[in-house]
Design an enzyme around this catalytic site. Structure first.
Site, mmCIF file in Angstrom:
data_model
loop_
_atom_site.group_PDB
_atom_site.id
_atom_site.type_symbol
_atom_site.label_atom_id
_atom_site.label_comp_id
_atom_site.label_asym_id
_atom_site.label_seq_id
_atom_site.Cartn_x
_atom_site.Cartn_y
_atom_site.Cartn_z
ATOM 1 N N THR A 43 0.846 -1.188 0.000
ATOM 2 C CA THR A 43 0.000 0.000 0.000
ATOM 3 C C THR A 43 0.885 1.244 0.000
ATOM 4 O O THR A 43 2.116 1.147 -0.118
ATOM 5 C CB THR A 43 -1.022 -0.059 1.160
ATOM 6 O OG1 THR A 43 -1.939 1.019 0.996
ATOM 7 C CG2 THR A 43 -0.378 0.004 2.531
ATOM 8 N N LYS A 47 3.350 1.233 -3.576
ATOM 9 C CA LYS A 47 2.752 0.712 -4.816
ATOM 10 C C LYS A 47 3.459 1.184 -6.086
ATOM 11 O O LYS A 47 3.569 0.437 -7.048
ATOM 12 C CB LYS A 47 1.287 1.164 -4.920
ATOM 13 C CG LYS A 47 0.331 0.484 -3.982
ATOM 14 C CD LYS A 47 -1.061 1.007 -4.296
ATOM 15 C CE LYS A 47 -2.120 0.492 -3.373
ATOM 16 N NZ LYS A 47 -3.471 0.889 -3.779
ATOM 17 N N ASN A 68 -0.142 -3.595 -6.438
ATOM 18 C CA ASN A 68 -0.604 -3.781 -5.050
ATOM 19 C C ASN A 68 -0.535 -5.244 -4.601
ATOM 20 O O ASN A 68 -0.755 -5.539 -3.440
ATOM 21 C CB ASN A 68 -2.020 -3.218 -4.844
ATOM 22 C CG ASN A 68 -3.102 -4.104 -5.441
ATOM 23 O OD1 ASN A 68 -2.838 -4.913 -6.316
ATOM 24 N ND2 ASN A 68 -4.316 -3.944 -4.967
ATOM 25 N N ASP A 83 -6.807 -3.180 -7.935
ATOM 26 C CA ASP A 83 -7.774 -2.140 -7.543
ATOM 27 C C ASP A 83 -8.808 -1.848 -8.642
ATOM 28 O O ASP A 83 -10.008 -1.775 -8.373
ATOM 29 C CB ASP A 83 -7.051 -0.831 -7.195
ATOM 30 C CG ASP A 83 -6.437 -0.862 -5.802
ATOM 31 O OD1 ASP A 83 -6.908 -1.651 -4.961
ATOM 32 O OD2 ASP A 83 -5.482 -0.084 -5.559
ATOM 33 N N GLY A 109 -5.370 10.681 -7.532
ATOM 34 C CA GLY A 109 -4.323 9.908 -6.855
ATOM 35 C C GLY A 109 -4.311 8.467 -7.343
ATOM 36 O O GLY A 109 -4.776 8.167 -8.445
ATOM 37 N N GLY A 110 -3.780 7.572 -6.516
ATOM 38 C CA GLY A 110 -3.616 6.176 -6.912
ATOM 39 C C GLY A 110 -4.926 5.486 -7.232
ATOM 40 O O GLY A 110 -5.036 4.773 -8.244
ATOM 41 N N ASN A 130 -10.194 17.080 -10.419
ATOM 42 C CA ASN A 130 -9.310 17.078 -9.246
ATOM 43 C C ASN A 130 -9.091 18.495 -8.724
ATOM 44 O O ASN A 130 -9.118 19.458 -9.479
ATOM 45 C CB ASN A 130 -7.951 16.454 -9.603
ATOM 46 C CG ASN A 130 -7.163 16.092 -8.361
ATOM 47 O OD1 ASN A 130 -7.714 15.532 -7.428
ATOM 48 N ND2 ASN A 130 -5.888 16.431 -8.328
ATOM 49 N N THR A 132 -6.327 19.766 -7.605
ATOM 50 C CA THR A 132 -5.146 20.296 -8.295
ATOM 51 C C THR A 132 -5.284 19.915 -9.759
ATOM 52 O O THR A 132 -5.062 18.754 -10.146
ATOM 53 C CB THR A 132 -3.854 19.673 -7.699
ATOM 54 O OG1 THR A 132 -3.911 19.790 -6.275
ATOM 55 C CG2 THR A 132 -2.612 20.356 -8.228
ATOM 56 N N ARG A 135 -2.667 17.881 -11.797
ATOM 57 C CA ARG A 135 -2.566 16.422 -11.566
ATOM 58 C C ARG A 135 -3.622 15.673 -12.383
ATOM 59 O O ARG A 135 -3.381 14.570 -12.867
ATOM 60 C CB ARG A 135 -2.744 16.097 -10.077
ATOM 61 C CG ARG A 135 -1.538 16.451 -9.239
ATOM 62 C CD ARG A 135 -1.666 15.853 -7.851
ATOM 63 N NE ARG A 135 -1.387 14.433 -7.818
ATOM 64 C CZ ARG A 135 -1.726 13.623 -6.802
ATOM 65 N NH1 ARG A 135 -2.381 14.103 -5.761
ATOM 66 N NH2 ARG A 135 -1.420 12.354 -6.829
ATOM 67 N N GLY A 225 -17.605 1.775 -0.616
ATOM 68 C CA GLY A 225 -16.325 1.166 -1.020
ATOM 69 C C GLY A 225 -16.077 -0.239 -0.515
ATOM 70 O O GLY A 225 -15.036 -0.829 -0.846
HETATM 71 P P1 NAP Z 1 -4.202 9.636 -2.827
HETATM 72 O O1 NAP Z 1 -3.299 8.973 -3.812
HETATM 73 O O2 NAP Z 1 -3.605 10.325 -1.649
HETATM 74 O O3 NAP Z 1 -5.110 10.709 -3.648
HETATM 75 C C1 NAP Z 1 -6.026 11.519 -2.995
HETATM 76 C C2 NAP Z 1 -6.761 12.410 -3.998
HETATM 77 O O4 NAP Z 1 -7.788 13.080 -3.277
HETATM 78 C C3 NAP Z 1 -5.896 13.477 -4.641
HETATM 79 O O5 NAP Z 1 -6.274 13.616 -5.987
HETATM 80 C C4 NAP Z 1 -6.236 14.731 -3.838
HETATM 81 O O6 NAP Z 1 -6.212 15.924 -4.597
HETATM 82 C C5 NAP Z 1 -7.668 14.476 -3.453
HETATM 83 N N1 NAP Z 1 -7.992 15.169 -2.204
HETATM 84 C C6 NAP Z 1 -7.457 14.947 -0.976
HETATM 85 N N2 NAP Z 1 -8.001 15.780 -0.066
HETATM 86 C C7 NAP Z 1 -8.885 16.546 -0.741
HETATM 87 C C8 NAP Z 1 -9.745 17.624 -0.363
HETATM 88 N N3 NAP Z 1 -9.825 18.046 0.919
HETATM 89 N N4 NAP Z 1 -10.531 18.182 -1.301
HETATM 90 C C9 NAP Z 1 -10.474 17.753 -2.590
HETATM 91 N N5 NAP Z 1 -9.661 16.770 -3.022
HETATM 92 C C10 NAP Z 1 -8.887 16.175 -2.101
HETATM 93 O O7 NAP Z 1 -5.257 8.599 -2.229
HETATM 94 P P2 NAP Z 1 -5.800 7.233 -2.894
HETATM 95 O O8 NAP Z 1 -4.911 6.109 -2.549
HETATM 96 O O9 NAP Z 1 -6.088 7.504 -4.330
HETATM 97 O O10 NAP Z 1 -7.150 6.998 -2.053
HETATM 98 C C11 NAP Z 1 -8.269 7.873 -2.178
HETATM 99 C C12 NAP Z 1 -9.467 7.335 -1.403
HETATM 100 O O11 NAP Z 1 -9.916 6.110 -1.969
HETATM 101 C C13 NAP Z 1 -9.194 7.035 0.079
HETATM 102 O O12 NAP Z 1 -10.321 7.426 0.820
HETATM 103 C C14 NAP Z 1 -9.035 5.530 0.117
HETATM 104 O O13 NAP Z 1 -9.413 4.985 1.362
HETATM 105 C C15 NAP Z 1 -10.025 5.117 -0.962
HETATM 106 N N6 NAP Z 1 -9.676 3.814 -1.557
HETATM 107 C C16 NAP Z 1 -10.577 2.795 -1.390
HETATM 108 C C17 NAP Z 1 -10.312 1.553 -1.933
HETATM 109 C C18 NAP Z 1 -11.297 0.437 -1.751
HETATM 110 O O14 NAP Z 1 -10.931 -0.723 -1.934
HETATM 111 N N7 NAP Z 1 -12.549 0.733 -1.449
HETATM 112 C C19 NAP Z 1 -9.106 1.317 -2.653
HETATM 113 C C20 NAP Z 1 -8.208 2.387 -2.798
HETATM 114 C C21 NAP Z 1 -8.508 3.637 -2.235
HETATM 115 P P3 NAP Z 1 -4.857 16.774 -4.877
HETATM 116 O O15 NAP Z 1 -4.232 16.109 -6.076
HETATM 117 O O16 NAP Z 1 -5.348 18.131 -5.143
HETATM 118 O O17 NAP Z 1 -4.006 16.663 -3.628
#
Ligand code: NAP
Length: 264
Positions: A43, A47, A68, A83, A109-110, A130, A132, A135, A225
């Site tokens: 994780t 990754k 992953n 994923d 993000g990821g 997004n 930003t 990105r 999710g």
């Molecule tokens: P990540 O790589 O850190 O990416 C987060 C994204 O969210 C970025 O694009 C960021 O925007 C945006 N963001 C963060 N805070 C924000 C805010 N206050 N307002 C607007 N945009 C915001 O995270 P990730 O790994 O992709 O995970 C994202 C979510 O998906 C998490 O909640 C995670 O638990 C969930 N997830 C669930 C599963 C599942 O199996 N259900 C699998 C993977 C992930 P910026 O680019 O502007 O910073």
């Protein structure tokens, strides 16, 4: 989830957590081979970094630049990304087909990367919104050459995001906005939601986010999710064991429901 599944199938396998410092990733991966582990999940932040330490990587993981799941096959370490496929299976199980859908993904993000790739490969047109914008653009530009469908980028904060959602039939939250403990937050205004949407929130804690509550009030269909978490794990399970995963057992474990029976 995995231990419940191993127990249910009577497999002599155990799933344990290891905390690995980013500087020690190469050593940890060499340890998988040296110790003869069946495999590992990775994780954040590993990754994107693990690929160079593996012997083989599947097409999807190569294209999205993220691994992953690692499977150790007689000392050959193979990398996968589950994923995106997990998300598609969860979406389909919730009754929404990705084919020909107009999807808006919140986040870049990821999770957004795996989701955008999977949706575009399954015939959806995808807009990435997004916070930003750069990105979102970078993600759209890097995926566009390797997918079938169209991928666009907009800023989450602007009129373009509202417009994209107004004509969309699928909205996927790939941001952590609304996740515990910030449960009063919502990634977009409720007024942007409408009855033609299927809203998939990838957050699983809480089970019903503020976004999902607002979506229900607007008449949209919703899913949380948990399905994605279970299916991405189920695909890893299948890679490691070659056996059909006991989905109901895994879901009950995720939801914290005790189970002693195999009735999947
Ligand atoms: P990540 O790589 O850190 O990416 C987060 C994204 O969210 C970025 O694009 C960021 O925007 C945006 N963001 C963060 N805070 C924000 C805010 N206050 N307002 C607007 N945009 C915001 O995270 P990730 O790994 O992709 O995970 C994202 C979510 O998906 C998490 O909640 C995670 O638990 C969930 N997830 C669930 C599963 C599942 O199996 N259900 C699998 C993977 C992930 P910026 O680019 O502007 O910073």
């Amino acid at each position: 989830m995995h231990n419940a599944a191993f127990r249910a199938l009577g497999l002599d396998v155990v799933y344990v957590p290891f905390e690995v410092h980013p500087d020690d990733l190469e050593m940890a991966i060499k340890g998988v081979r040296a110790l003869g582990l069946l495999g590992v999940n990775l994780t954040i932040p590993h990754k994107e970094k693990v690929a160079k330490f593996l012997d083989w990587i599947d097409k999807e993981a190569t294209r999205i630049g993220s691994v992953n799941t690692v499977h150790n096959v007689d000392g050959e370490l193979r990398g996968y990304s589950t994923d995106g496929r997990g998300f598609i299976r969860a979406l389909q199980a919730a009754g929404k087909s990705p084919k020909d859908s107009r999807a808006v993904i919140l986040g870049a993000g990821g999770a957004a990367r795996a989701t955008a790739y999977a949706l575009a490969q399954h015939g959806a047109s995808v807009t990435i919104a997004n916070r930003t914008f750069s990105r979102a653009l970078e993600l759209a530009e890097s995926l566009s050459p390797v997918v079938e469908g169209e991928i666009k980028a907009v800023s989450l904060n602007g009129e373009a995001a509202r417009e994209a959602i107004s004509v969309a039939d699928l909205l996927v939250n790939c941001t952590p906005v609304g996740m515990y403990p910030n449960v009063d937050e919502q990634p977009i205004p409720s007024e942007w939601l409408h009855p033609n949407l299927f809203v998939y929130d990838q957050i699983y804690n809480p089970l019903e986010t503020r976004l999902l509550r607002a979506a229900k009030r607007s008449g949209a269909q919703t899913a949380n999710g948990v399905g994605m978490l279970v299916y991405q794990g189920a695909i890893s399970f299948e890679i490691w064991t070659g056996q059909s995963p006991p989905l109901a057992v895994m879901e009950r474990a995720v939801l914290g429901i005790e189970t002693n029976s195999v009735d999947d």
